[in-house]
Motif scaffolding. Structure first.
Motif, PDB file in Angstrom:
ATOM      1  N   ILE A  35      26.765  60.017  26.936  1.00 34.17           N
ATOM      2  CA  ILE A  35      25.418  59.475  26.984  1.00 34.17           C
ATOM      3  C   ILE A  35      24.864  59.505  25.568  1.00 34.17           C
ATOM      4  CG2 ILE A  35      23.052  59.857  27.787  1.00 34.17           C
ATOM      5  CD1 ILE A  35      24.142  60.702  30.461  1.00 34.17           C
ATOM      6  N   VAL A  36      24.473  58.337  25.119  1.00 33.30           N
ATOM      7  CA  VAL A  36      23.895  58.174  23.781  1.00 33.30           C
ATOM      8  C   VAL A  36      22.377  58.172  23.932  1.00 33.30           C
ATOM      9  CG1 VAL A  36      23.735  56.715  21.743  1.00 33.30           C
ATOM     10  CG2 VAL A  36      25.891  56.841  23.023  1.00 33.30           C
ATOM     11  N   LYS A  37      21.721  59.077  23.227  1.00 34.29           N
ATOM     12  CA  LYS A  37      20.262  59.173  23.272  1.00 34.29           C
ATOM     13  C   LYS A  37      19.679  58.789  21.913  1.00 34.29           C
ATOM     14  CE  LYS A  37      16.432  62.466  23.752  1.00 34.29           C
ATOM     15  NZ  LYS A  37      16.052  63.901  23.895  1.00 34.29           N
ATOM     16  N   GLY A  38      18.644  57.980  21.936  1.00 33.42           N
ATOM     17  CA  GLY A  38      17.866  57.702  20.739  1.00 33.42           C
ATOM     18  C   GLY A  38      16.412  57.989  21.033  1.00 33.42           C
ATOM     19  N   TRP A  39      15.683  58.502  20.057  1.00 33.40           N
ATOM     20  CA  TRP A  39      14.283  58.815  20.310  1.00 33.40           C
ATOM     21  C   TRP A  39      13.457  58.751  19.032  1.00 33.40           C
ATOM     22  CZ3 TRP A  39      18.008  62.506  19.722  1.00 33.40           C
ATOM     23  CH2 TRP A  39      17.741  63.605  18.900  1.00 33.40           C
ATOM     24  N   LEU A  40      12.169  58.760  19.224  1.00 30.64           N
ATOM     25  CA  LEU A  40      11.205  58.760  18.130  1.00 30.64           C
ATOM     26  C   LEU A  40      10.611  60.155  18.062  1.00 30.64           C
ATOM     27  CD1 LEU A  40      10.177  56.498  16.213  1.00 30.64           C
ATOM     28  CD2 LEU A  40       8.225  56.234  17.760  1.00 30.64           C
ATOM     29  N   ASP A  41      10.850  60.867  16.943  1.00 30.70           N
ATOM     30  CA  ASP A  41      10.387  62.256  16.874  1.00 30.70           C
ATOM     31  C   ASP A  41       8.887  62.336  16.605  1.00 30.70           C
ATOM     32  OD1 ASP A  41       9.932  61.971  14.106  1.00 30.70           O
ATOM     33  OD2 ASP A  41      11.865  62.853  13.557  1.00 30.70           O
ATOM     34  N   ALA A  42       8.372  63.557  16.559  1.00 28.39           N
ATOM     35  CA  ALA A  42       6.932  63.759  16.420  1.00 28.39           C
ATOM     36  C   ALA A  42       6.401  63.215  15.100  1.00 28.39           C
ATOM     37  CB  ALA A  42       6.599  65.251  16.552  1.00 28.39           C
ATOM     38  N   GLY A  43       7.281  63.078  14.114  1.00 29.73           N
ATOM     39  CA  GLY A  43       6.879  62.533  12.828  1.00 29.73           C
ATOM     40  C   GLY A  43       7.034  61.031  12.724  1.00 29.73           C
ATOM     41  N   GLY A  44       7.403  60.391  13.840  1.00 32.03           N
ATOM     42  CA  GLY A  44       7.562  58.941  13.843  1.00 32.03           C
ATOM     43  C   GLY A  44       8.887  58.459  13.297  1.00 32.03           C
ATOM     44  N   GLN A  45       9.867  59.368  13.135  1.00 37.76           N
ATOM     45  CA  GLN A  45      11.190  58.995  12.642  1.00 37.76           C
ATOM     46  C   GLN A  45      12.178  58.869  13.810  1.00 37.76           C
ATOM     47  OE1 GLN A  45      11.591  58.257   9.290  1.00 37.76           O
ATOM     48  NE2 GLN A  45       9.370  58.568   9.404  1.00 37.76           N
ATOM     49  N   THR A  46      13.110  57.930  13.702  1.00 34.61           N
ATOM     50  CA  THR A  46      14.086  57.723  14.771  1.00 34.61           C
ATOM     51  C   THR A  46      15.243  58.708  14.631  1.00 34.61           C
ATOM     52  OG1 THR A  46      15.221  56.009  13.476  1.00 34.61           O
ATOM     53  CG2 THR A  46      13.502  55.296  15.005  1.00 34.61           C
ATOM     54  N   LYS A  86      21.512  61.233  19.259  1.00 33.94           N
ATOM     55  CA  LYS A  86      22.477  62.289  19.573  1.00 33.94           C
ATOM     56  C   LYS A  86      23.393  61.784  20.674  1.00 33.94           C
ATOM     57  CE  LYS A  86      22.885  67.253  20.472  1.00 33.94           C
ATOM     58  NZ  LYS A  86      22.158  68.546  20.655  1.00 33.94           N
ATOM     59  N   ILE A  87      24.650  62.206  20.601  1.00 31.68           N
ATOM     60  CA  ILE A  87      25.655  61.790  21.583  1.00 31.68           C
ATOM     61  C   ILE A  87      26.120  63.017  22.356  1.00 31.68           C
ATOM     62  CG2 ILE A  87      27.903  60.702  21.912  1.00 31.68           C
ATOM     63  CD1 ILE A  87      27.400  59.282  19.212  1.00 31.68           C
ATOM     64  N   TYR A  88      26.103  62.885  23.669  1.00 34.50           N
ATOM     65  CA  TYR A  88      26.501  63.984  24.548  1.00 34.50           C
ATOM     66  C   TYR A  88      27.748  63.578  25.326  1.00 34.50           C
ATOM     67  CZ  TYR A  88      21.595  65.380  23.806  1.00 34.50           C
ATOM     68  OH  TYR A  88      20.376  65.716  23.258  1.00 34.50           O
ATOM     69  N   ASP A  89      28.800  64.390  25.273  1.00 30.87           N
ATOM     70  CA  ASP A  89      29.939  64.215  26.178  1.00 30.87           C
ATOM     71  C   ASP A  89      29.530  64.825  27.505  1.00 30.87           C
ATOM     72  OD1 ASP A  89      32.079  63.036  24.510  1.00 30.87           O
ATOM     73  OD2 ASP A  89      31.830  64.853  23.333  1.00 30.87           O
ATOM     74  N   VAL A  90      29.506  64.011  28.559  1.00 35.78           N
ATOM     75  CA  VAL A  90      28.970  64.488  29.842  1.00 35.78           C
ATOM     76  C   VAL A  90      30.039  64.562  30.932  1.00 35.78           C
ATOM     77  CG1 VAL A  90      26.633  63.711  29.323  1.00 35.78           C
ATOM     78  CG2 VAL A  90      28.207  62.148  30.477  1.00 35.78           C
ATOM     79  N   SER A 117       9.040  59.115  23.057  1.00 37.65           N
ATOM     80  CA  SER A 117       9.733  57.954  23.617  1.00 37.65           C
ATOM     81  C   SER A 117      11.236  58.060  23.342  1.00 37.65           C
ATOM     82  CB  SER A 117       9.199  56.663  22.984  1.00 37.65           C
ATOM     83  OG  SER A 117       7.842  56.482  23.286  1.00 37.65           O
ATOM     84  N   ALA A 118      12.035  57.588  24.297  1.00 36.51           N
ATOM     85  CA  ALA A 118      13.487  57.704  24.149  1.00 36.51           C
ATOM     86  C   ALA A 118      14.186  56.621  24.950  1.00 36.51           C
ATOM     87  CB  ALA A 118      13.953  59.086  24.608  1.00 36.51           C
ATOM     88  N   PHE A 119      15.453  56.416  24.633  1.00 34.20           N
ATOM     89  CA  PHE A 119      16.335  55.582  25.455  1.00 34.20           C
ATOM     90  C   PHE A 119      17.649  56.319  25.622  1.00 34.20           C
ATOM     91  CE2 PHE A 119      17.214  54.157  21.086  1.00 34.20           C
ATOM     92  CZ  PHE A 119      18.597  54.271  21.033  1.00 34.20           C
ATOM     93  N   TYR A 120      18.358  55.973  26.680  1.00 31.72           N
ATOM     94  CA  TYR A 120      19.656  56.565  26.977  1.00 31.72           C
ATOM     95  C   TYR A 120      20.592  55.457  27.457  1.00 31.72           C
ATOM     96  CZ  TYR A 120      16.791  60.854  27.505  1.00 31.72           C
ATOM     97  OH  TYR A 120      15.906  61.890  27.330  1.00 31.72           O
ATOM     98  N   TYR A 121      21.821  55.430  26.964  1.00 37.88           N
ATOM     99  CA  TYR A 121      22.834  54.547  27.554  1.00 37.88           C
ATOM    100  C   TYR A 121      24.164  55.271  27.613  1.00 37.88           C
ATOM    101  CZ  TYR A 121      24.442  53.217  22.755  1.00 37.88           C
ATOM    102  OH  TYR A 121      24.919  53.208  21.459  1.00 37.88           O
ATOM    103  N   ALA A 122      25.008  54.817  28.520  1.00 42.70           N
ATOM    104  CA  ALA A 122      26.319  55.434  28.701  1.00 42.70           C
ATOM    105  C   ALA A 122      27.374  54.648  27.943  1.00 42.70           C
ATOM    106  CB  ALA A 122      26.679  55.500  30.187  1.00 42.70           C
TER     107      ALA A 122
END
Length: 641
Positions: free
Chosen positions: A523-534, A537-541, A592-597
């Motif tokens: 699962i690939v996660k992308g997000w916008l952190d508290a400082g507004g930076q993208t 992280k990649i998780y083997d699930v 805010s975040a997105f996740y895809y497999a």
């Protein structure tokens, strides 16, 4: 198309074509009737009764297809291939065809749907020109080209073909004949209606809008409609405008005027040299809400993988991703006229674009890069071939033969930027979770982004997000029951809970019976952190075997059973299926975040290994002989608030 896609022997195909009589597209036929009612996306499960399949009104199987295929009707492809639009539909349905060079070709399994997306620029020119069409010969340039191609001189034929292809990069069409384009378009839409068989095979009407020349801001335009509506417009080309924003306006006008529906699929950002996912408008000015809304409306899905390389991720942008460097084309733009620089890369790859979309949404309130995933071939042979052992290449100038691997596909001014035949990727395919095989159902699934891309394999992949998935949901042989009942599928949106609960995910993958076992699901996660930076992280699930994640946070390699010399492998490693649930351990409800497999297969032979074995050739050491097929699901977006 760069001049190197041709070689002198292609002139003989022109001369042979000129000897043919009656070279025209298929004549009109009656349109197929099908429901234009949008399918209900709400899931209603029926717990009553005995059968677990009764009452299931959600998609049961993925429908496989290609949204990006060219035939002799495209000006560039038409200088080489002799396969027609009818041949393309027949081949996709599983029929055997004869290639331009006289080889017999057939798919291992039919496709469920196809878009013949011939180029909009001078649509239909080549069959009309070679056939001596009166409308074309009435133009000065048409008459000149026809006489040169009819002269019988191979060198003149070759030079004329190069002139025709080069004309596509101009500002005005050398042959401006709307009547000829209208005739070719209506022949095509009638042909698509004739091949469209609801419930069996969907022949989706479409074309390719090709713009920015070497910087490749191309889009495939797909219609939900049949010929009755599609004939009320014509293909919008770069000769109308090179600005994709004008394309969106044109599509909006079509919908408003006809009541039809249409979408566009961008592709090959990896060759756009920093243009595809720019943080600015096409003219360099600041983005506006209106522009991002139009892109979000008309470009719900993106094509991250095809013959011209894989554009999901890049190792420079994702240095911790060991799978990011896959079929990478990153030397230059499309024709090798401009070298690639590192600062261009963030605007070229799908994962980075998804991250950028979160940032734009924070600033303008709309995410223009909120797209799903779909793979395609971009084949210019008239054949949608994406399987490694059945790969016919980018174009018909060079079909399978001993020297194909070193043929120059893109000849750049700087030889170091040239692309050779072995660099081509044998992919990809698009999977659509639609409830029925109709144009309307497939289009609607694309609009809601319930799609995924593969590099050619036909693995089955499910991906859901919710807040109540449990391990027991992964024990069911019908995971979609829980997936739709308790969450949202790929392409969906997940709202924040009152208590800021971390989402859970239900995922499943089943191997392609003709391809390799499965290595892992990530699962690939992308997000916008508290400082507004993208961030990403990649998780083997889920993974095969008894491997354990190491101290470095990485899962050990699955192994390799490929016998390159014999182009074979064994499925003695990996798993036939992987299924499970996962909860984000790093979740922050306010971000805010997105996740895809991403699903990875075990290593299998690449098309180059099959070619070396078939023809008994030894390729250079730099030529890869092994691949790891993969799938990318459409993301699921989490939005706080």
């Amino acid at each position: 198309m760069p001049k190197a896609l041709w070689n002198s022997r292609n002139a003989h195909f022109f001369l042979a074509a000129l000897s043919m009589t009656g070279l025209t597209l298929t004549t009109s036929a009656g349109a197929q009737e099908y429901s234009t009612e949008k399918e209900d996306t709400e899931v209603v499960l029926s717990p009553d009764g005995y059968s677990p399949y009764a009452g299931r009104n959600f998609p049961q199987v993925p429908l496989w297809g290609d949204s990006h295929l060219h035939t002799m009707v495209s000006v560039d492809a038409g200088t080489m291939t002799r396969l027609s639009q009818e041949d393309a539909f027949r081949f996709a349905r599983g029929e055997e065809v004869t290639t331009t060079h006289g080889l017999r070709a057939k798919l291992s399994r039919p496709l469920d749907w196809l878009v013949v997306s011939d180029h909009a620029e001078m649509y239909g020119l080549m069959p009309q020109l070679l056939g001596g069409d009166a409308e074309i010969l009435s133009t000065p340039k048409g008459k000149e080209w026809y006489e040169k191609l009819s002269a019988g001189d191979p060198q003149v034929t070759f030079d004329t073909a190069m002139e025709i292809v080069a004309s596509l990069s101009g500002d005005v069409p050398p042959i401006d004949n709307p009547k000829a384009i209208k005739h070719a378009w209506e022949n095509y839409t009638a042909l698509a209606d004739r091949f469209n068989q609801p419930g069996v095979f969907s022949a989706i009407i479409g074309y390719e809008y090709t713009t920015e020349g070497a910087n490749n801001l191309h889009r495939n335009v797909l219609f939900r409609d049949d010929s009755l509506r599609a004939n009320q417009t014509r293909p919008f080309s770069q000769f109308d405008s090179k600005n994709p924003e004008d394309l969106w306006d044109y599509l909006a006008e079509y919908e408003a005027r006809t009541g039809g529906e249409v979408l566009a699929i961008a592709h090959n950002g990896n060759l756009s040299n920093g243009r595809m996912f720019s943080m600015n408008a096409w003219d360099g000015s600041e983005l506006t809400r209106e522009i991002v809304e139009m892109r979000a409306r008309f470009e719900p899905i993106y094509e991250p993988t095809q013959i011209k390389g894989d554009g999901e991720a890049h190792p420079f942008l994702s240095p911790d991703d060991e799978f990011a460097d896959f079929d990478t084309w990153d030397a230059s733009n499309l024709n090798g006229t401009e070298s690639k620089t590192p600062e261009m890369l963030p605007a070229e790859y799908a994962r980075e674009a998804l991250k950028r979309g979160l940032k734009i949404e924070q600033e303008l309130g709309v995410n223009p890069f909120k797209f799903g995933m779909v793979g395609a071939t971009d084949s210019h042979t008239g054949m949608a071939t994406a399987q490694e052992d059945n790969f016919f290449g980018k174009h018909s100038g060079v079909e399978p033969e001993p020297e194909r691997w070193k043929h120059i596909v893109i000849e750049a001014p700087d030889p170091d930027l040239s692309i050779y035949g072995w660099k081509q990727a044998a992919g990809g395919l698009g999977a659509v979770w639609a409830r029925e095989n109709t144009r309307a159902a497939i289009f609607d699934a694309m609009m809601r982004k319930e799609t995924y891309a593969t590099t050619g394999s036909r693995m089955m992949v499910r991906f859901f997000a919710g807040y109540n998935f449990t391990d027991e949901d992964a024990l069911s042989r019908l995971p979609a029951d829980a997936g739709y009942a308790k969450g949202v599928p790929m392409g969906g949106n997940l709202a924040m809970t009152e208590d800021g609960q971390a989402p859970t995910f239900l995922f499943a993958a089943l191997k392609d019976p003709l391809s390799g076992n499965l290595d892992r699901i990530q699962i690939v996660k992308g997000w916008l952190d508290a400082g507004g930076q993208t961030q990403e992280k990649i998780y083997d699930v889920a993974w095969s075997g008894d491997r354990e994640i190491g101290a470095n946070g990485k899962l050990p390699d699955v192994g390799n059973t490929v016998d390159v010399a014999n182009a074979t492998w064994t499925n003695s490693i990996g798993a036939a299926e992987l299924i499970g649930t996962w909860q984000d351990p790093d979740f922050e409800a306010s971000l805010s975040a997105f996740y895809y497999a991403r699903v990875i297969e075990i290593p299998t032979p690449r098309w180059t290994a099959y070619e070396a074995k078939r023809f008994g050739v030894e390729m250079d050491a730099a030529v890869p002989m092994i691949t790891t097929e993969r799938a990318y699901t459409s993301p699921i977006w989490y939005t706080p608030g």
